[in-house]
Write an enzyme that holds these catalytic residues in place. Structure first.
Site, mmCIF file in Angstrom:
data_model
loop_
_atom_site.group_PDB
_atom_site.id
_atom_site.type_symbol
_atom_site.label_atom_id
_atom_site.label_comp_id
_atom_site.label_asym_id
_atom_site.label_seq_id
_atom_site.Cartn_x
_atom_site.Cartn_y
_atom_site.Cartn_z
ATOM 1 C CD GLU A 42 -2.378 1.403 2.917
ATOM 2 O OE1 GLU A 42 -1.463 0.949 3.956
ATOM 3 O OE2 GLU A 42 -3.263 1.817 3.080
ATOM 4 C CG ASN A 79 -4.968 4.039 0.462
ATOM 5 O OD1 ASN A 79 -4.249 3.454 -0.397
ATOM 6 N ND2 ASN A 79 -4.474 4.056 1.897
ATOM 7 C CE LYS A 138 -7.200 1.327 4.169
ATOM 8 N NZ LYS A 138 -5.679 1.853 4.489
ATOM 9 C CD GLU A 146 -5.406 4.760 5.868
ATOM 10 O OE1 GLU A 146 -5.722 4.727 4.775
ATOM 11 O OE2 GLU A 146 -4.666 3.988 6.749
ATOM 12 C CB CYS A 205 -3.850 -1.554 4.858
ATOM 13 S SG CYS A 205 -3.282 -1.566 6.393
ATOM 14 C CG ASN A 217 2.109 1.645 4.698
ATOM 15 O OD1 ASN A 217 3.042 2.111 4.561
ATOM 16 N ND2 ASN A 217 1.412 1.373 3.663
HETATM 17 N N1 CDT Z 1 -3.047 1.421 6.506
HETATM 18 C C1 CDT Z 1 -3.813 0.999 7.353
HETATM 19 O O1 CDT Z 1 -5.096 0.615 6.976
HETATM 20 N N2 CDT Z 1 -3.403 0.741 8.712
HETATM 21 C C2 CDT Z 1 -4.358 0.055 9.586
HETATM 22 C C3 CDT Z 1 -3.817 0.556 10.951
HETATM 23 C C4 CDT Z 1 -5.050 0.536 11.813
HETATM 24 S S1 CDT Z 1 -4.812 1.601 13.263
HETATM 25 C C5 CDT Z 1 -5.594 3.063 12.778
HETATM 26 C C6 CDT Z 1 -4.500 -1.491 9.563
HETATM 27 O O2 CDT Z 1 -5.535 -1.814 9.700
HETATM 28 O O3 CDT Z 1 -3.577 -1.980 9.490
#
Ligand code: CDT
Length: 301
Positions: free
Chosen positions: A46, A106, A123, A142, A168, A193
């Protein structure tokens, strides 16, 4: 047998100061490694052209827009597309998309072996928050910088298989996989990420977060009898650690390849798309066994 040799191209950290050109050079090195190892498809993470910028609070929209791509391919990524074309490898990667209408998503794309984009996904499940939150150990903005994707969870016929994408946080939601599973998805690719610690719970560390990441992907694979390839951007980005743990999961929910580092690392597996058929025709034959009369709540508030 419909075998696709898939490379999961985990990437180590990208610092705020790193240029797109430097990142694309790393992606090309991973792609070459994949080509040398017989890969047909290489999957990148991502937002893999830049650092994970949603951790930074920005109020100036011009500053925000510097992290976004206005077209794809563009000058920075054309060398990657050219190398993929030259080596006959399909690729998938994520980036921040700024549309001609000024919308921010995204996004991830999927190409065929000629470098033509055959699929685009934006996303849907955006985690985090839209305003600066002083109670968090770090920000996850985000919801500030992106709007929810408007393309749904589609699948595309590519390399003689049905392929879909998510990104993600989407991997944690069973609906993500099921909507693609209902369209016959045989391969679901995703990049992530994921901070190694929870910004709102100080004792939730990398072990639990890796467990939940893998649990979600294994369940999605098994319950839809599809391959799932999940690829991390990992390591320490300007003092902010991200999980590794990239995996290739088979349609029975078993991990068949797993990254060991938090650096640029390629995991490879020869994935037979026909391995999806047994599950899709037996325990997860949706036409015969689903009971949608009891699922209404899933699609209501
Ligand atoms: N990039 C991404 O979606 N990361 C989220 C972190 C969640 S914590 C706010 C994930 O679900 O891995």
């Amino acid at each position: 047998m419909r075998e696709i040799v898939i490379g999961g191209a985990q990437m180590g950290p990208i610092q705020k100061a790193d240029s797109r050109a430097a990142v694309v050079a790393r992606m090309i090195a991973l792609l070459d490694r994949g080509a040398d190892g017989g890969c047909d498809l290489v999957v990148f993470p991502e937002l893999c052209l830049t650092t994970f910028f949603p951790r930074w609070m920005m109020e100036d929209q011009a500053e925000v827009d510097r992290w976004f791509e206005r077209e794809m391919p563009n000058g920075a990524t054309e060398p990657l597309f050219a190398r993929a074309r030259e080596r006959g490898i399909a690729i998938s990667f994520g980036y921040a998309e700024l549309t001609p209408e000024g919308r921010h998503f995204n996004t991830s794309i999927l190409t065929d072996r000629t470098g033509a984009i055959v699929g685009k996904y934006r996303k849907v499940h955006l985690p985090g928050h839209a305003e600066y939150d002083p109670d968090r150990a770090f920000q996850h903005l985000e919801k500030r910088y992106f709007e929810p994707g408007d393309l749904g969870f589609r699948v595309w016929r590519n390399m003689d298989a049905w392929m879909g994408m998510c990104i993600c946080n989407d991997r944690r939601w069973p609906e993500t996989y099921r909507v693609m599973g209902l369209q016959g998805a045989e391969l679901i690719t995703l990049g992530y990420n994921t901070p190694s610690v929870n910004s709102q719970m100080s004792d939730e560390g990398p072990e639990q977060r890796l467990y939940h990441s893998e649990l979600s992907m294994k369940a999605g694979a098994y319950q839809n009898s599809a391959w799932v390839v999940g690829v991390a951007k990992a390591g320490d980005e300007d003092g902010h650690p991200l999980l590794g743990g990239s995996v290739i999961v088979d349609p029975n929910g078993f991990v068949v390849a797993r990254a060991e580092t938090e650096a640029d690392e390629l995991i490879v597996h020869a994935c037979d798309m026909d391995a999806c058929t047994f599950g899709k025709e037996t325990i997860f034959d949706f036409k015969r066994h689903r009971r949608i009369e009891h699922y209404g709540r899933i699609c209501s508030q």
